[in-house]
Design an enzyme around this catalytic site. Structure first.
Site, PDB file in Angstrom:
ATOM      1  N   TYR A   2     -20.973   2.532 -74.591  1.00 56.92           N
ATOM      2  CA  TYR A   2     -20.540   1.114 -74.916  1.00 56.92           C
ATOM      3  C   TYR A   2     -19.191   0.725 -74.706  1.00 56.92           C
ATOM      4  O   TYR A   2     -18.794  -0.302 -74.207  1.00 56.92           O
ATOM      5  CB  TYR A   2     -20.694   0.848 -76.523  1.00 56.92           C
ATOM      6  CG  TYR A   2     -22.141   0.515 -76.681  1.00 56.92           C
ATOM      7  CD1 TYR A   2     -22.581  -0.732 -76.775  1.00 56.92           C
ATOM      8  CD2 TYR A   2     -22.967   1.648 -76.928  1.00 56.92           C
ATOM      9  CE1 TYR A   2     -24.037  -1.021 -76.919  1.00 56.92           C
ATOM     10  CE2 TYR A   2     -24.452   1.435 -77.436  1.00 56.92           C
ATOM     11  CZ  TYR A   2     -24.760   0.210 -77.221  1.00 56.92           C
ATOM     12  OH  TYR A   2     -26.153  -0.310 -77.543  1.00 56.92           O
ATOM     13  N   TYR A  52     -44.268   0.910 -77.070  1.00 55.68           N
ATOM     14  CA  TYR A  52     -44.139   1.459 -75.400  1.00 55.68           C
ATOM     15  C   TYR A  52     -43.304   2.988 -75.259  1.00 55.68           C
ATOM     16  O   TYR A  52     -42.512   3.409 -76.229  1.00 55.68           O
ATOM     17  CB  TYR A  52     -43.411   0.510 -74.590  1.00 55.68           C
ATOM     18  CG  TYR A  52     -41.974   0.183 -74.959  1.00 55.68           C
ATOM     19  CD1 TYR A  52     -40.923   0.910 -74.499  1.00 55.68           C
ATOM     20  CD2 TYR A  52     -41.640  -0.830 -75.772  1.00 55.68           C
ATOM     21  CE1 TYR A  52     -39.793   0.763 -74.945  1.00 55.68           C
ATOM     22  CE2 TYR A  52     -40.367  -1.210 -76.261  1.00 55.68           C
ATOM     23  CZ  TYR A  52     -39.427  -0.522 -75.654  1.00 55.68           C
ATOM     24  OH  TYR A  52     -38.229  -0.563 -76.037  1.00 55.68           O
ATOM     25  N   HIS A  76     -32.662   0.597 -75.666  1.00 53.91           N
ATOM     26  CA  HIS A  76     -31.576   1.274 -75.423  1.00 53.91           C
ATOM     27  C   HIS A  76     -31.927   2.713 -75.756  1.00 53.91           C
ATOM     28  O   HIS A  76     -31.607   3.915 -75.241  1.00 53.91           O
ATOM     29  CB  HIS A  76     -30.278   0.900 -76.288  1.00 53.91           C
ATOM     30  CG  HIS A  76     -29.705  -0.131 -75.575  1.00 53.91           C
ATOM     31  ND1 HIS A  76     -28.565  -1.066 -76.063  1.00 53.91           N
ATOM     32  CD2 HIS A  76     -30.036  -1.121 -74.340  1.00 53.91           C
ATOM     33  CE1 HIS A  76     -28.104  -1.880 -75.300  1.00 53.91           C
ATOM     34  NE2 HIS A  76     -28.782  -2.005 -74.193  1.00 53.91           N
ATOM     35  N   GLY A 104     -51.189  -7.375 -69.317  1.00 50.73           N
ATOM     36  CA  GLY A 104     -50.492  -7.730 -70.620  1.00 50.73           C
ATOM     37  C   GLY A 104     -51.726  -7.205 -71.350  1.00 50.73           C
ATOM     38  O   GLY A 104     -51.688  -7.192 -72.792  1.00 50.73           O
ATOM     39  N   ARG A 138     -38.955   2.971 -66.155  1.00 51.21           N
ATOM     40  CA  ARG A 138     -39.566   1.537 -66.536  1.00 51.21           C
ATOM     41  C   ARG A 138     -40.319   1.788 -68.018  1.00 51.21           C
ATOM     42  O   ARG A 138     -40.706   2.875 -68.282  1.00 51.21           O
ATOM     43  CB  ARG A 138     -40.595   1.226 -65.638  1.00 51.21           C
ATOM     44  CG  ARG A 138     -40.134   0.877 -64.119  1.00 51.21           C
ATOM     45  CD  ARG A 138     -39.456  -0.440 -64.231  1.00 51.21           C
ATOM     46  NE  ARG A 138     -38.703  -0.755 -62.758  1.00 51.21           N
ATOM     47  CZ  ARG A 138     -37.828  -0.292 -62.246  1.00 51.21           C
ATOM     48  NH1 ARG A 138     -36.946   0.589 -62.793  1.00 51.21           N
ATOM     49  NH2 ARG A 138     -37.351  -0.518 -60.941  1.00 51.21           N
ATOM     50  N   GLU A 168     -29.014   1.442 -83.504  1.00 49.05           N
ATOM     51  CA  GLU A 168     -29.579   2.603 -82.685  1.00 49.05           C
ATOM     52  C   GLU A 168     -29.748   3.923 -83.451  1.00 49.05           C
ATOM     53  O   GLU A 168     -30.672   4.895 -83.243  1.00 49.05           O
ATOM     54  CB  GLU A 168     -29.101   2.882 -81.142  1.00 49.05           C
ATOM     55  CG  GLU A 168     -29.415   1.412 -80.537  1.00 49.05           C
ATOM     56  CD  GLU A 168     -28.394   1.212 -79.123  1.00 49.05           C
ATOM     57  OE1 GLU A 168     -27.527   1.919 -78.873  1.00 49.05           O
ATOM     58  OE2 GLU A 168     -28.357  -0.073 -78.963  1.00 49.05           O
ATOM     59  N   TYR A 215     -43.565   1.161 -70.405  1.00 48.31           N
ATOM     60  CA  TYR A 215     -45.029   0.872 -70.214  1.00 48.31           C
ATOM     61  C   TYR A 215     -45.591   1.093 -71.525  1.00 48.31           C
ATOM     62  O   TYR A 215     -45.539   2.165 -72.154  1.00 48.31           O
ATOM     63  CB  TYR A 215     -45.578   2.112 -69.274  1.00 48.31           C
ATOM     64  CG  TYR A 215     -45.125   1.879 -67.893  1.00 48.31           C
ATOM     65  CD1 TYR A 215     -45.834   0.487 -67.078  1.00 48.31           C
ATOM     66  CD2 TYR A 215     -44.456   2.671 -67.256  1.00 48.31           C
ATOM     67  CE1 TYR A 215     -45.316   0.754 -65.925  1.00 48.31           C
ATOM     68  CE2 TYR A 215     -43.927   2.605 -65.916  1.00 48.31           C
ATOM     69  CZ  TYR A 215     -44.391   1.597 -65.234  1.00 48.31           C
ATOM     70  OH  TYR A 215     -43.863   1.526 -63.858  1.00 48.31           O
TER      71      TYR A 215
END
Length: 421
Positions: free
Chosen positions: A96, A191, A86, A286, A207, A138, A209
């Site tokens: 939320y 990531y 998030h 992976g 996305r 968060e 990565y």
């Protein structure tokens, strides 16, 4: 916000209903939420919506929450994983309330008359508690990031270099457009989210990565991600949407990137792990977080942990980082060993160089349990990355070999957790 004993009892009583109707509830939830709030198309993954992965993942997460409503610490790992994602996607606290509105609405639609006022009230309160948990988690992550020179929101990066790692995987070296040469240090295995405009859709998609380079002391000038051109799955109609867009970009073009995140990592500076073996187990792309972890454990004065690199690819042409791994093993023969499985061996492939096991998928039982998997040392940690079915199956094999499940770490980008089959 707290729940009454009666509300907890009501939520737990809905577990059988969620098992039966959970995916229908979350499918309606996403449909109505995105239709009536089209700006959220810039947040949610089109592919995960199209192939049903997102509704299934959320249904499992909601089911887990209902099952453990009276023991939330049992969900701490899943909460951490989702919270990191998030933060990476720039989810705001105010969102939320919107999500809660549509989730309760979907529960009412699917259950109909069975959604009594008591059930609706109990789930409204339960969602409020869960939202508070995520908002607090968060906020703490963002505060910790700020200590590392965290930037807020999406930041423009330029593709400084593009390097082919295999027939389907390319590395992108990303430098900030604003010219700041000091990027925040991350932990190997983490990531970034990368966001691009999808011209044919007219909105943004992002996305996650893995960063495939080891972080360096003294700051970094660029980040490296290594991306596979995904052919996609039949049926959802948008194969490899973002990965194909990235592969079509040239050096000098720009993308948007968020701050590094993730709870799948190794901290090479953790002195308490000195001498503890690490097994890095991956399939195909992976290998990307494993590359960052491997390089971080052999650089500088860190060389304190034995490392087994265990990887499987369909062929040597599709294997990423093969030459780089062989160089690392050659330079660190007492610390690092590599074990490669190839499903298809070409005439130019040499046994003992390009592969160790031919014409086979990964089979951990073919390895020496003590020398290669370090099974005799109960402290050994196992990091696994690849398709979800591969990770779950590999964890099951390791547990069957006597490994404590808590020592096995999976790289999951999906919502929630996965159970052994």
């Amino acid at each position: 916000m707290t729940l009454t004993d009666a509300q907890i009892s009501i939520v737990k009583s809905t577990v059988p209903v969620l098992k039966q109707h959970g995916e229908a509830i979350t499918t309606i939830f996403y449909r109505d939420l995105i239709t009536e709030n089209p700006s959220l198309k810039n947040v949610f993954s089109l592919t995960s919506q199209s192939n049903g992965a997102q509704p299934r993942a959320l249904a499992n997460a909601v089911l887990s929450y209902a099952s453990y409503i009276d023991n939330l610490p049992a969900l701490s790992q899943a909460v951490a994983r989702i919270a990191h994602k998030h933060v990476s996607l720039q989810v705001e606290p105010a969102q939320y309330a919107i999500v809660g509105q549509y989730l309760i609405q979907a529960i009412g639609q699917v259950l109909g008359d069975a959604a009594t006022p008591e059930i609706v009230d109990a789930w409204t309160a339960a969602y409020g508690v869960l939202a508070d948990v995520f908002i607090g988690t968060e906020r703490a992550i963002n505060e910790e990031n700020e200590k590392k020179d965290h930037w807020r929101g999406w930041r423009k990066f330029r593709i400084a270099r593009k390097v082919e790692e295999s027939s389907s995987i390319s590395s992108f070296y990303l430098k900030p457009v604003d010219g700041d040469a000091k990027l925040p240090k991350y932990l190997p295995g983490q990531y970034v989210s990368v966001r691009v405009l999808v011209p044919q859709l007219g909105y943004l998609q992002s996305r996650q990565y893995s960063l495939s380079e080891a972080p360096r002391e003294g700051g970094m000038e660029e980040y490296r991600i290594s991306v596979k051109r995904e052919e996609g799955e039949a049926g959802h109609g948008v194969p490899g949407l973002v990965s194909n867009l990235l592969h079509g970009k040239q050096e000098g073009e720009e993308v948007e990137v968020s701050h590094p995140q993730g709870e799948f990592f190794v901290d090479p500076a953790d002195a308490s792990k000195e001498g503890v073996p690490v097994a890095l187990i991956s399939v195909g792309v992976g290998a990307t977080p494993m590359m960052a972890i491997l390089k971080s454990l052999v650089q500088g004065d860190v060389k304190r942990r034995p490392v087994s690199w265990i990887h499987a690819s369909r062929s040597s042409s599709e294997q990423p980082f093969g030459q780089e791994v062989r160089r690392i093993v050659k330079e660190n023969p007492e610390q690092v060993s590599a074990h490669v499985f190839l499903k298809t061996v070409a005439g130019t492939d040499q046994a003992g160089v390009h592969y160790d096991f031919a014409d086979t998928r990964m089979d951990l039982t073919k390895l020496d349990g003590e020398r290669d998997l370090h099974l005799a040392d109960k402290r050994t940690e196992y990091y696994i990355c690849g398709p979800e079915t591969f990770m779950v199956g590999t964890r099951k094999v390791l547990v069957g070999l006597g490994v404590d499940r808590s020592k096995v770490h999976l790289e999951l980008f999906a919502t929630g957790d996965v159970a052994d089959e």
